[in-house]
Design a protein around this motif. Structure first.
Motif, mmCIF file in Angstrom:
data_model
loop_
_atom_site.group_PDB
_atom_site.id
_atom_site.type_symbol
_atom_site.label_atom_id
_atom_site.label_comp_id
_atom_site.label_asym_id
_atom_site.label_seq_id
_atom_site.Cartn_x
_atom_site.Cartn_y
_atom_site.Cartn_z
ATOM 1 N N TYR A 1 -58.697 -23.096 -2.047
ATOM 2 C CA TYR A 1 -57.859 -23.690 -3.084
ATOM 3 C C TYR A 1 -58.176 -25.185 -3.125
ATOM 4 O O TYR A 1 -57.971 -25.882 -2.127
ATOM 5 C CB TYR A 1 -56.371 -23.510 -2.778
ATOM 6 C CG TYR A 1 -55.868 -22.080 -2.774
ATOM 7 C CD1 TYR A 1 -56.510 -21.069 -3.478
ATOM 8 C CD2 TYR A 1 -54.721 -21.747 -2.069
ATOM 9 C CE1 TYR A 1 -56.021 -19.772 -3.479
ATOM 10 C CE2 TYR A 1 -54.225 -20.453 -2.069
ATOM 11 C CZ TYR A 1 -54.875 -19.470 -2.775
ATOM 12 O OH TYR A 1 -54.381 -18.188 -2.766
ATOM 13 N N ASN A 2 -58.679 -25.671 -4.225
ATOM 14 C CA ASN A 2 -58.969 -27.097 -4.391
ATOM 15 C C ASN A 2 -59.830 -27.651 -3.260
ATOM 16 O O ASN A 2 -59.509 -28.659 -2.643
ATOM 17 C CB ASN A 2 -57.661 -27.889 -4.529
ATOM 18 C CG ASN A 2 -56.845 -27.414 -5.702
ATOM 19 O OD1 ASN A 2 -57.377 -27.223 -6.792
ATOM 20 N ND2 ASN A 2 -55.567 -27.180 -5.487
ATOM 21 N N HIS A 3 -60.904 -26.947 -2.932
ATOM 22 C CA HIS A 3 -61.876 -27.338 -1.906
ATOM 23 C C HIS A 3 -61.312 -27.305 -0.492
ATOM 24 O O HIS A 3 -61.852 -27.955 0.411
ATOM 25 C CB HIS A 3 -62.465 -28.723 -2.188
ATOM 26 C CG HIS A 3 -63.393 -28.744 -3.345
ATOM 27 N ND1 HIS A 3 -64.612 -29.343 -3.285
ATOM 28 C CD2 HIS A 3 -63.311 -28.220 -4.590
ATOM 29 C CE1 HIS A 3 -65.225 -29.218 -4.445
ATOM 30 N NE2 HIS A 3 -64.450 -28.529 -5.252
#
Length: 190
Positions: free
Chosen positions: A82-84
């Protein structure tokens, strides 16, 4: 029970509504439990059920979670990216405990967009190193995982993931047995 039999805790790291993690976790848990070459008892620890943010030291739920982690000889963390990064509930669950993780091997199965969750795995390696756990080199990574499984949770083309999972299990088995033997000889000192 064979000295080479061990308990593998499969930690389902996503709690997000509509999550894909149970599909991946169920596939791997079935594969690990049914594999003829590995003697393993599988304990699936789903953080959506454990609810780590609600655990309080001294509570029965906290003690149950700590006991399951402590009794495991090895771990496989199922994580999305999630989001890197990896999900906050997973970090919180890891941070709740300390000695329960020490001197035990950890493997990873990741999924996500085009990166297949590998950026989350690299960050988790740092976290587990701080806890004195041993992360194994091989991973299973699913890029665009939702396209790789059918509606019943079976891989459309199982060969690549099965080969990677077998390699992961071989490494985890070696480390689980070796580290358990070492812990039985001498208490781990952090």
């Amino acid at each position: 029970m064979s000295e080479h039999r061990y308990t593998l805790a499969v930690i389902v790291g996503s709690t997000r509504e509509g999550r894909f993690a149970p599909v991946v976790a169920n596939w791997f848990a079935r594969h690990a439990a049914d594999h003829p070459d590995f003697e393993v008892d599988v304990d699936v620890i789903d953080l959506d059920t454990v609810r780590p943010y609600e655990l309080r030291h001294g509570s029965e739920e906290y003690a149950s979670f700590a006991k399951r982690v402590d009794q495991a000889d090895a771990f496989v963390v199922i994580t999305p990216e999630y989001n890197h990064s990896f999900p906050a509930p997973l970090k919180h669950a890891i941070d709740l405990l300390n000695t329960e993780w020490q001197a035990k091997p950890v493997g990873f199965i990741s999924y996500g967009g085009i990166s297949g969750g590998l950026r989350a795995v690299e960050q988790l390696r740092l976290v587990f190193a701080e806890l004195h756990a041993v992360t194994v080199r091989e991973t299973v990574s699913f890029a665009l995982a939702w396209n790789l499984f059918d509606d019943e949770g079976r891989l459309r083309d199982p060969a690549p993931a099965t080969t990677a999972a077998d390699t992961l299990l071989k490494q985890l088995t070696w480390w689980a047995v070796a580290l358990r033997e070492a812990r039985n000889v001498r208490a781990y000192g952090a």
